[in-house]
Design a protein around this motif. Structure first.
Motif, PDB file in Angstrom:
ATOM      1  N   THR A 256      42.578  51.509  41.919  1.00  0.00           N
ATOM      2  CA  THR A 256      41.710  50.410  41.519  1.00  0.00           C
ATOM      3  C   THR A 256      42.491  49.481  40.604  1.00  0.00           C
ATOM      4  O   THR A 256      43.095  49.922  39.627  1.00  0.00           O
ATOM      5  CB  THR A 256      40.463  50.931  40.772  1.00  0.00           C
ATOM      6  N   PHE A 257      42.496  48.205  40.970  1.00  0.00           N
ATOM      7  CA  PHE A 257      43.072  47.169  40.122  1.00  0.00           C
ATOM      8  C   PHE A 257      41.948  46.679  39.217  1.00  0.00           C
ATOM      9  O   PHE A 257      40.872  46.344  39.703  1.00  0.00           O
ATOM     10  CB  PHE A 257      43.608  46.003  40.960  1.00  0.00           C
TER      11      PHE A 257
ATOM     12  N   VAL B 225      45.137  40.694  36.558  1.00  0.00           N
ATOM     13  CA  VAL B 225      45.129  42.151  36.720  1.00  0.00           C
ATOM     14  C   VAL B 225      45.798  42.768  35.503  1.00  0.00           C
ATOM     15  O   VAL B 225      46.958  42.485  35.212  1.00  0.00           O
ATOM     16  CB  VAL B 225      45.850  42.575  38.023  1.00  0.00           C
ATOM     17  N   ASP B 226      45.045  43.605  34.790  1.00  0.00           N
ATOM     18  CA  ASP B 226      45.550  44.244  33.580  1.00  0.00           C
ATOM     19  C   ASP B 226      46.149  45.616  33.837  1.00  0.00           C
ATOM     20  O   ASP B 226      47.059  46.035  33.133  1.00  0.00           O
ATOM     21  CB  ASP B 226      44.430  44.398  32.541  1.00  0.00           C
ATOM     22  N   ASP B 227      45.609  46.321  34.852  1.00  0.00           N
ATOM     23  CA  ASP B 227      46.031  47.706  35.055  1.00  0.00           C
ATOM     24  C   ASP B 227      45.754  48.129  36.489  1.00  0.00           C
ATOM     25  O   ASP B 227      44.891  47.554  37.169  1.00  0.00           O
ATOM     26  CB  ASP B 227      45.277  48.621  34.082  1.00  0.00           C
ATOM     27  N   THR B 228      46.478  49.139  36.915  1.00  0.00           N
ATOM     28  CA  THR B 228      46.247  49.787  38.202  1.00  0.00           C
ATOM     29  C   THR B 228      45.955  51.247  37.906  1.00  0.00           C
ATOM     30  O   THR B 228      46.788  51.942  37.311  1.00  0.00           O
ATOM     31  CB  THR B 228      47.492  49.669  39.113  1.00  0.00           C
ATOM     32  N   LEU B 229      44.766  51.691  38.286  1.00  0.00           N
ATOM     33  CA  LEU B 229      44.324  53.043  37.972  1.00  0.00           C
ATOM     34  C   LEU B 229      44.256  53.901  39.226  1.00  0.00           C
ATOM     35  O   LEU B 229      43.913  53.410  40.304  1.00  0.00           O
ATOM     36  CB  LEU B 229      42.933  53.011  37.333  1.00  0.00           C
ATOM     37  N   GLN B 230      44.557  55.175  39.080  1.00  0.00           N
ATOM     38  CA  GLN B 230      44.387  56.110  40.180  1.00  0.00           C
ATOM     39  C   GLN B 230      42.907  56.455  40.285  1.00  0.00           C
ATOM     40  O   GLN B 230      42.256  56.732  39.281  1.00  0.00           O
ATOM     41  CB  GLN B 230      45.204  57.382  39.909  1.00  0.00           C
TER      42      GLN B 230
END
Length: 115
Positions: free
Chosen positions: A45-46, A57-62
């Protein structure tokens, strides 16, 4: 299958397209909202913000995001890339269930100008 890098590039391209747009599209993109884009086949999830007419986009999460964003998009990586490149019609993809968009009613009315 699209990679995480290709999906991030597609979101950047979408952001650039929104920032360079005029009229109703520019007005619709001028919100300040938290956003998430869940890419189901990659299980990522971006997360970030729609602000200043662009998506940051601040982060990319699993996996799924820990907090519910105000605007949430869920789709496969290939569909994200095709949607941004113009190879996939949003309305048809949404109607068939390939793309899911969730937001408050007021935000949905504004977002429809982007689609």
């Amino acid at each position: 299958m699209a990679t995480i890098e290709e999906c991030r590039a597609a979101l950047e391209k979408l952001s650039e397209n929104m920032q360079g747009a005029g009229g109703d599209v520019r007005e619709a993109a001028a919100m300040d909202r938290s956003v998430s884009c869940r890419v189901t086949d990659l299980d990522v999830t971006f997360v970030g913000r729609l602000t200043g007419g662009r998506i940051e986009v601040d982060d990319t999460l699993q996996g799924p995001p820990p907090q519910k964003a105000q605007i949430r998009l869920t789709l496969s990586g290939d569909d994200l890339v095709a949607l941004v490149d113009g190879g996939l019609n949003f309305a048809q993809a949404w109607a068939s269930g390939r793309v899911k968009l969730e937001a408050g009613l007021r935000d949905l009315f504004r977002l429809r100008k982007l689609l």
